[in-house]
Motif scaffolding. Structure first.
Motif, PDB file in Angstrom:
ATOM      1  N   GLU A  82       0.829  -1.217   0.000  1.00 30.54           N
ATOM      2  CA  GLU A  82       0.000   0.000   0.000  1.00 30.54           C
ATOM      3  C   GLU A  82       0.858   1.260   0.000  1.00 30.54           C
ATOM      4  O   GLU A  82       0.553   2.235  -0.688  1.00 30.54           O
ATOM      5  N   LEU A  83       1.947   1.210   0.781  1.00 25.91           N
ATOM      6  CA  LEU A  83       2.831   2.374   0.846  1.00 25.91           C
ATOM      7  C   LEU A  83       3.402   2.693  -0.536  1.00 25.91           C
ATOM      8  O   LEU A  83       3.297   3.815  -1.024  1.00 25.91           O
ATOM      9  N   TYR A  84       3.965   1.670  -1.186  1.00 29.09           N
ATOM     10  CA  TYR A  84       4.576   1.927  -2.493  1.00 29.09           C
ATOM     11  C   TYR A  84       3.533   2.259  -3.546  1.00 29.09           C
ATOM     12  O   TYR A  84       3.786   3.075  -4.433  1.00 29.09           O
ATOM     13  N   ALA A  85       2.347   1.657  -3.435  1.00 27.91           N
ATOM     14  CA  ALA A  85       1.288   1.964  -4.393  1.00 27.91           C
ATOM     15  C   ALA A  85       0.930   3.447  -4.319  1.00 27.91           C
ATOM     16  O   ALA A  85       0.607   4.068  -5.335  1.00 27.91           O
ATOM     17  N   SER A  86       1.021   4.017  -3.101  1.00 30.18           N
ATOM     18  CA  SER A  86       0.599   5.411  -2.939  1.00 30.18           C
ATOM     19  C   SER A  86       1.540   6.395  -3.635  1.00 30.18           C
ATOM     20  O   SER A  86       1.198   7.544  -3.833  1.00 30.18           O
ATOM     21  N   PHE A  87       2.721   5.937  -4.012  1.00 29.48           N
ATOM     22  CA  PHE A  87       3.671   6.841  -4.659  1.00 29.48           C
ATOM     23  C   PHE A  87       3.354   7.052  -6.142  1.00 29.48           C
ATOM     24  O   PHE A  87       3.958   7.898  -6.777  1.00 29.48           O
ATOM     25  N   TYR A  88       2.449   6.236  -6.667  1.00 32.27           N
ATOM     26  CA  TYR A  88       2.138   6.329  -8.094  1.00 32.27           C
ATOM     27  C   TYR A  88       0.701   6.793  -8.289  1.00 32.27           C
ATOM     28  O   TYR A  88      -0.171   6.480  -7.477  1.00 32.27           O
ATOM     29  N   PRO A  89       0.448   7.502  -9.393  1.00 31.50           N
ATOM     30  CA  PRO A  89      -0.927   7.947  -9.660  1.00 31.50           C
ATOM     31  C   PRO A  89      -1.881   6.759  -9.862  1.00 31.50           C
ATOM     32  O   PRO A  89      -3.023   6.798  -9.420  1.00 31.50           O
ATOM     33  N   HIS A  90      -1.410   5.735 -10.556  1.00 33.63           N
ATOM     34  CA  HIS A  90      -2.256   4.563 -10.775  1.00 33.63           C
ATOM     35  C   HIS A  90      -1.505   3.321 -10.334  1.00 33.63           C
ATOM     36  O   HIS A  90      -0.318   3.199 -10.570  1.00 33.63           O
ATOM     37  N   SER A  91      -2.240   2.389  -9.725  1.00 36.43           N
ATOM     38  CA  SER A  91      -1.552   1.170  -9.307  1.00 36.43           C
ATOM     39  C   SER A  91      -2.499  -0.015  -9.360  1.00 36.43           C
ATOM     40  O   SER A  91      -3.720   0.141  -9.382  1.00 36.43           O
TER      41      SER A  91
END
Ligand SMILES: Nc1ncnc2c1ncn2[C@@H]1O[C@H](COP(=O)(O)OP(=O)(O)OP(=O)(O)O)[C@@H](O)[C@H]1O
Ligand SMILES: [Mg+2]
Lengths: 303, 366
Positions: free
Chosen positions: A96-105
């Motif tokens: 979830e943390l790394y997903a939040s760094f991208y606009p789409h995941s």
């Protein structure tokens, strides 16, 4: 998909990556094979925009990796050689943390299933096995569904079973149409996974082709090996039928490179008889990537 | 990016809560210090010794007689000084009580109808000393009353509260410990954590994503502010319930200085983490900076007790000002208006160190 030209990196007066050029095609698994200190990690991290190169051009998915770093980072995913995850976050929280760094995941659920981490969802990274941790690292590398993925020695330190399961994952990523750049110092891994392989040592690419072609390009296709301490006969071996080269390996092992295995053996046995040396422990095999590596670098990769 | 910022705050809070050692220590240490120092040094203050100034405005025979009797009362030490000085030192807690024998005391004693009055000034906020003080004065006066014929009580006590509060060593110590907590949590904590993340390539991995360093730092700061505010609050609560320490000033002002201190020392922590040549050296460097600050920051004893040559240093560094500000708000109810000096010096420190931290921040090991 990836074009690299004259890429160079120096640390002090040591050139650790020395004017290398290569291309990676879309949808292939490209392997970089080399011993410790060859410059694999340095090369990859320059391509990932994490280290500055001293010379050369890098283009990935149409993006200039040296100038458009922000754009580059949207396009690529990576797993670094060192662990680089938070010990006290759970698998789910890490994703979830790394997903939040991208606009789409991709969704966390999709990734947990695809990387066989559903049961470990609530486990701290600290308590994962080596294989699970690597799977998580790769899951995080693809969290934003990138076209190009960099995997730096993804299976180093894993047991054979964990290694196999990781190979399946890498092959699946290729099936999804991604381009994969991976480094390894396992021959077997390079041979099974990679569509093409660059052999690297001392910052230089010594050979680059498909595994099959690399082997085929060897001057000889077979190897005969047996232990022999006495060096007096080495001259004689090179006159045997088919033998192109005689190599002394460590532990007093002698290695004959031949194109005509049967003929070489037929000649070898009488020779052994007349000079009375035993052929105990003799083995014959067809050439492998290991031999390709040996041929190019003069040393063995695995030890 | 809002999403990334919130996730980073959440992750940092989780990491902090799960790293049991750092969590427990960062709370236990100040509490332990408080209890240890409070019982060792603070305990003696409670031993009964009333310091009293007696002002005799009447100067008559009977007033002198009363003063002599009071001076002989058990547990009373008298300090001779003018009325003005006496009241001033009472406010500063250098005295526990001021007894004033008013003009006309002698005449009142002599007359049959009038009652003589004695005025007692003391801090009624401090129940233990004020009760005992009153009891001693009352006892002494009672003796005199009994000696007077007819057993007619002739002297009354008029009590006057003074709007000061008794400050004990604990009141002095707790704001100091808060400042120490803020400094070590942030300066040492940030330097060690960032350096270790850098060493373990965690930061490099984040550098491989579109995450901006600004978002990362903002997330760190927010999480740490939350943690520090909660910790400061817990320390104050414990200090209140165990040692009766009060916050006399505004909680808002106190909160503001806790935030300002947190941000300032966190920025310095980031700078240390960035400038350290190797990750392993970040913690020792932070320790080297914060250790002397413990002694010259007015944490355990007042800054004015330090030698002159250190005064300039003390005035220049942030820790002393943070302690002064926290102490001012907690002990004396100081406001921003009276805390201009620490406020501006801390703000300057924050702005400068934050800028330097932002400029020197790097994800990677050099
Ligand atoms: N930051 C650095 N400073 C100085 N030298 C470095 C630095 N990083 C790498 N090197 C040197 O560059 C060379 C190549 O290192 P690199 O990590 O790229 O090798 P590698 O092929 O990935 O090796 P391994 O298989 O061990 O991971 C090594 O000799 C290493 O010592
Ligand atoms: Mg490497």
């Amino acid at each position: 998909m990836i074009q690299v030209q004259n890429l160079t990196k120096r640390y002090g007066n040591q050139t650790v990556v020395d004017h290398i050029s290569f291309e990676v095609r879309e949808g292939e698994i490209f392997g970089m094979l080399g011993p410790n200190g060859a410059g694999k990690t340095t090369t990859m991290e320059m391509m990932e925009g994490l280290r500055d190169s001293d010379e050369g051009k890098i283009k990935i998915a149409g993006v200039d990796a040296k100038k458009q770093k922000k754009k580059l980072k949207q396009q690529i995913g990576m797993q670094l050689q060192s662990t680089s995850l938070f010990d006290y976050l759970t698998v789910r929280e890490s994703i979830e943390l790394y997903a939040s760094f991208y606009p789409h995941s991709q969704t966390v659920e999709e990734l947990l299933v695809a990387f066989d981490l559903v049961e470990k969802e609530k486990t701290w990274v600290k308590h994962l096995s080596g294989g699970q941790r690597q799977r998580l690292a790769i899951a995080i590398a693809v969290v934003h569904d990138p076209k190009v993925i960099f995997l730096d020695e993804p299976t180093t330190g894993l047991d054979p079973a964990a290694r196999r399961s990781l190979w399946d994952i890498v092959l699946k990523l290729r099936e999804e149409g991604r381009t994969i750049f991976l480094s390894t110092h396992y021959m077997e891994e390079a041979e099974i996974l990679c569509d093409r392989i660059a052999i690297m040592d001392h910052g230089k690419i010594l050979a680059l082709d498909t595994p099959r072609e690399l082997i085929r390009q060897l001057a000889t296709t077979s190897r005969v090996e047996f232990p022999l301490i006495d060096r007096a006969y080495d001259e004689k071996f090179s006159t045997l039928a088919g033998v192109k080269k005689v190599v002394r390996l460590e532990k007093n092992l002698i290695q004959l490179h031949t194109d005509q295995l049967a003929e070489t053996l037929q000649d070898l046995i009488p020779l052994a008889n007349s000079y009375q040396f035993p052929l105990d422990g003799i083995s014959t095999r067809t050439a492998t990537l290991e031999d390709v590596f040996l041929e190019h670098t003069g040393k063995r990769l695995s030890q | 990016m809002m999403k990334a910022y919130l996730q980073l705050v959440k992750a940092q809070l989780l990491l902090f809560a799960r790293n049991k050692n750092s969590f427990i220590w960062s709370l236990l240490l100040p509490v332990f210090m408080m209890i240890a120092l409070g019982t060792l040094l603070g305990g003696d203050n409670e031993q009964f010794a009333l310091e009293v100034s007696i002002i005799d405005r009447d100067n008559s025979v009977s007033s002198k007689e009363l003063v002599q009797a009071l001076k002989k009362a058990p547990g009373v030490t008298t300090v001779d000084q003018s009325e003005k000085n006496a009241l001033a030192s009472l406010k500063k807690n250098e005295l526990q009580m001021v007894i004033v024998v008013p003009r006309g005391f002698g005449t009142a004693m002599a007359s049959k109808t009038e009652k003589a009055v004695v005025t007692v000034y003391q801090d009624q906020g401090n129940l233990s000393t004020s009760k005992i003080g009153t009891a001693i004065v009352a006892g002494t006066i009672d003796e005199i009353n009994k000696k007077i014929v007819n057993f007619q009580p002739r002297i009354d006590i008029k009590e006057k509260g003074i709007s000061t509060h008794q400050l004990k060593y604990m009141d002095f110590l707790v704001p100091g410990i808060l400042a120490l907590l803020i400094m070590s949590n942030n300066l040492n904590g940030v330097a060690a954590q960032i350096a270790s993340w850098r060493e373990r390539s965690i930061l490099r991995r984040m550098q491989g994503t579109p995450l901006s360093s600004g978002t990362f730092i903002a997330g760190q700061m927010t999480a740490r502010i939350l943690i520090n505010v909660v910790q400061a609050f817990v320390v104050i609560l414990i200090a209140h319930f165990i040692f009766g320490v009060n916050v006399y000033g505004s909680w808002g002002t106190l909160l503001f200085f806790v935030l300002l201190g947190t941000l300032t020392f966190m920025s310095i922590g980031f700078i240390v983490a960035s400038l350290a040549k190797t990750p392993e050296s970040a913690s020792p460097i932070a320790g080297l900076i914060s250790f002397p600050m413990m002694f010259i920051g007015g944490i355990f004893f007042p800054v004015r007790q330090l030698p002159d040559f250190l005064q300039i240093v003390v005035q220049a560094i942030p820790i002393g000002h943070l302690t002064t500000a926290l102490r001012g708000v907690m002990n004396n109810g100081a406001t921003f208006a009276t805390l201009q000096v620490p406020l501006w010096i801390l703000l300057t420190w924050f702005i400068v160190s934050f800028t330097v931290a932002a400029l020197t921040f790097r994800w990677d090991v050099k």
